[in-house]
Enzyme design. Structure first.
Site, PDB file in Angstrom:
ATOM      1  N   ASP A 124       0.862  -1.183   0.000  1.00 56.31           N
ATOM      2  CA  ASP A 124       0.000   0.000   0.000  1.00 56.31           C
ATOM      3  C   ASP A 124       0.894   1.228   0.000  1.00 56.31           C
ATOM      4  O   ASP A 124       2.096   1.125   0.270  1.00 56.31           O
ATOM      5  CB  ASP A 124      -0.960   0.007   1.207  1.00 56.31           C
ATOM      6  CG  ASP A 124      -0.210   0.031   2.530  1.00 56.31           C
ATOM      7  OD1 ASP A 124       0.774  -0.737   2.670  1.00 56.31           O
ATOM      8  OD2 ASP A 124      -0.579   0.824   3.423  1.00 56.31           O
ATOM      9  N   GLU A 191      -0.064  -0.922   5.804  1.00 49.67           N
ATOM     10  CA  GLU A 191       1.041  -0.417   6.622  1.00 49.67           C
ATOM     11  C   GLU A 191       0.976   1.084   6.790  1.00 49.67           C
ATOM     12  O   GLU A 191       1.215   1.625   7.873  1.00 49.67           O
ATOM     13  CB  GLU A 191       2.387  -0.807   5.985  1.00 49.67           C
ATOM     14  CG  GLU A 191       3.584  -0.605   6.909  1.00 49.67           C
ATOM     15  CD  GLU A 191       4.234   0.768   6.826  1.00 49.67           C
ATOM     16  OE1 GLU A 191       5.118   1.056   7.627  1.00 49.67           O
ATOM     17  OE2 GLU A 191       3.853   1.575   5.941  1.00 49.67           O
ATOM     18  N   HIS A 252     -20.662  32.567   7.413  1.00 54.96           N
ATOM     19  CA  HIS A 252     -20.049  33.713   6.744  1.00 54.96           C
ATOM     20  C   HIS A 252     -19.255  34.491   7.801  1.00 54.96           C
ATOM     21  O   HIS A 252     -19.803  34.893   8.833  1.00 54.96           O
ATOM     22  CB  HIS A 252     -21.183  34.572   6.162  1.00 54.96           C
ATOM     23  CG  HIS A 252     -20.708  35.707   5.302  1.00 54.96           C
ATOM     24  ND1 HIS A 252     -19.864  36.688   5.744  1.00 54.96           N
ATOM     25  CD2 HIS A 252     -21.012  36.025   4.013  1.00 54.96           C
ATOM     26  CE1 HIS A 252     -19.645  37.566   4.778  1.00 54.96           C
ATOM     27  NE2 HIS A 252     -20.334  37.173   3.700  1.00 54.96           N
ATOM     28  N   THR A 354     -14.413  33.208   2.423  1.00 49.85           N
ATOM     29  CA  THR A 354     -14.458  33.845   3.750  1.00 49.85           C
ATOM     30  C   THR A 354     -15.425  33.082   4.652  1.00 49.85           C
ATOM     31  O   THR A 354     -16.548  33.506   4.894  1.00 49.85           O
ATOM     32  CB  THR A 354     -14.883  35.319   3.636  1.00 49.85           C
ATOM     33  OG1 THR A 354     -16.071  35.388   2.840  1.00 49.85           O
ATOM     34  CG2 THR A 354     -13.789  36.169   3.011  1.00 49.85           C
TER      35      THR A 354
END
Ligand SMILES: CC(C)C[C@H](NC(=O)CN)C(=O)O
Length: 502
Positions: A124, A191, A252, A354
């Site tokens: 992996d 792993e 926001h 933002t």
């Protein structure tokens, strides 16, 4: 010239040939075989790198399963006795489960008069995207000036293949030489996320697959410099998620900023209390647990060739935490450290959104060392962060979870496996130089379990280069290390065959 005037490497080589006279002949045949199969080996690595076996991304799990199937198929085609061992499921944070990649076991030879080694490795990989800053497609192995670039090339697909090719070379030259030892493989696919499920499998196989194993061989690490190395220690890893949750959704920042206590501010505040700018871990109890640096270790570090300037230039920094070699090596190998890896839920795309993120999860890990214990570290970190957070008097909720608790591993360098006279001549045979005896700052989560469960010794034989860029952009394996590394394994198996059977 008198014999005592010969360079020491040459003397060692001569003594090796005198003690095992057939070695050189067989080695040359095998070495030529490896050279003549270089393109085939590179192509197999290309096929393996093309599989996005990223174990940390559950969406890539089908690729991980495919990678295990390919590994099993390769070993089966060589006549190995191969099994794909089911190791159960992984529980996801949302409560769902997903199958863990099966573990491949394979066996070549079962002659009771021979030593039996078990090669452990993983197929992996860490995540990689072209947009992370790779110069080439991470999943298309690309050869530039003899360097093979691709995710997982060095960590750990090429080393696993080098071991497989070692067995293949011995098999191919059977008329000249038989496999000198019985070889078993345990290859896993998790792993890079802490070897989930493997501990239980190792324990379950202790009295069956592992019962006749004499030594465990691991090549999942790299050299310190251009000089080859033998690794005698790895750090552990305690990996944490710290989640801070506030409002029920993102807000926001112009409309709500200044009125809400922001989860991100809380999170950054507590993260900042983990480690000082000079690298001092601030979590009570951690530093106190660390085994003190012995005079012998200090001397070993002092004797290792390590160029601070080229280290700095390789990683592109103008200043390091320490200015002397011993401190640098010690802090890289045998002292703990804290690293903050990332923040999930934070705005990280290009541009200027933002937003006040409603929930953020920091990922950080502590590389631990002897005599630290992951269970103790978990409590120390959780208690500390909860107390720091409490002082902020925030209405947000903090949840700390340890998701990996991998132990450090340290070998006895006095063991025959590490004793210079017994093993170094196989390095001389291949590289014409003695190896550095080094530790590794990274983690091989299963190493300590292997040793504790089987009672057998581990030897770590790295073939990765010092500049392979593991886990980072442009990971590579050089052809030189891949091919000469295969020869090193070939020579090493001869060496193990001559060790006294336990
Ligand atoms: C527990 C970690 C994810 C293990 C990982 N291991 C390796 O890179 C071994 N090549 C590590 O980050 O050290």
């Amino acid at each position: 010239m008198k014999i005592w005037q010969l360079p020491s490497v040459l003397l060692l080589l001569i003594s090796s040939v005198i003690s095992h006279p057939h070695n050189l002949f067989e080695y040359n045949e095998l070495s030529e075989y490896v050279d003549s199969h270089q393109e085939e080996y590179v192509q197999t690595l290309r096929d393996w790198v093309a599989v996005e076996s990223d174990s940390s991304d559950v969406l890539k799990r089908p690729d991980c399963h495919r990678m295990m199937d390919m590994t099993a198929e390769k070993l089966r085609a060589m006549g190995g006795k191969v099994e794909l061992v089911d190791i159960g499921v992984q529980e996801l944070p949302n409560g769902q489960t997903v199958d863990l990649p099966k573990v491949v076991t394979a066996q070549f030879g079962s002659d009771p008069s021979k030593q039996t080694v078990c090669v452990y490795g993983h197929v992996d990989v860490q995540p990689a995207k072209l947009e992370d800053g790779w110069a080439t497609d991470p999943y298309n192995l690309t050869d530039i000036d003899g360097n093979l670039y691709g995710r997982g090339a060095s960590d750990n697909k090429a080393p696993v293949l080098a071991w497989i090719h070692t067995v293949e070379a011995y098999q191919a030259l059977k008329i000249v030489c038989d496999l000198p030892v019985n070889v078993k493989f345990i290859i896993e696919g998790m792993e890079e996320t802490g070897s989930n499920g493997l501990d239980a499998m190792i324990m379950a196989q202790r009295d069956s697959f592992l019962s006749d194993v004499d030594y465990i061989l691991i090549s999942d690490c790299g050299w310190l410099s251009r000089r080859p190395a033998l690794t005698y220690g790895t750090r552990g890893n305690c990996y944490f998620f710290a989640e801070v949750e506030g409002p029920k959704q993102d807000l926001h920042s112009g409309v709500y900023g200044g009125t809400v206590i922001e989860p991100m501010t809380d999170l950054i505040g507590i993260l900042d209390t983990l480690i000082s700018p000079s690298g001092k871990i601030l979590i009570p109890g951690i530093r106190e647990a660390v085994a003190p640096l012995s005079d012998e270790e200090w001397k070993m570090y002092q004797d290792i060739e390590f160029d601070i300037e080229s280290y700095k230039s390789k990683i592109g920094v103008s200043q390091l935490m320490y200015n002397n070699k011993v401190d640098l090596l010690a802090h890289r190998w045998r002292y703990p450290t804290v690293t903050v890896h990332g923040i999930e839920g934070a705005f990280s795309a290009p541009g200027t959104k933002t937003v006040i993120p409603a929930k953020v999860i920091a990922k950080f890990s502590i590389r631990q060392v002897p005599n630290m214990d992951p269970a103790v570290v978990k409590k120390q970190v959780t208690d500390y962060l909860n107390s720091v957070f409490a002082k902020r008097k925030s209405p947000n909720k903090l949840k700390v979870t340890m998701v990996i608790g991998a132990k450090p591993w340290l070998a006895d360098t006095k063991h025959p496996l590490y004793e210079a006279g017994k093993i170094y001549h196989f390095f001389i045979l291949v590289f014409n130089v003695e190896p550095d005896l080094i530790r590794e700052g990274g983690t091989i989560p299963i190493a300590k379990t292997f040793e504790d469960v089987t009672g057998k010794s581990i030897i770590m034989l790295p073939i990765g280069g010092f500049d392979d860029g593991l886990h980072s952009q442009n990971e590579k394996m050089s052809r030189y290390n891949y091919i000469e590394g295969t020869k090193l394994f070939i020579a090493y198996l001869h060496e193990v065959a001559h060790l006294k059977k336990n």
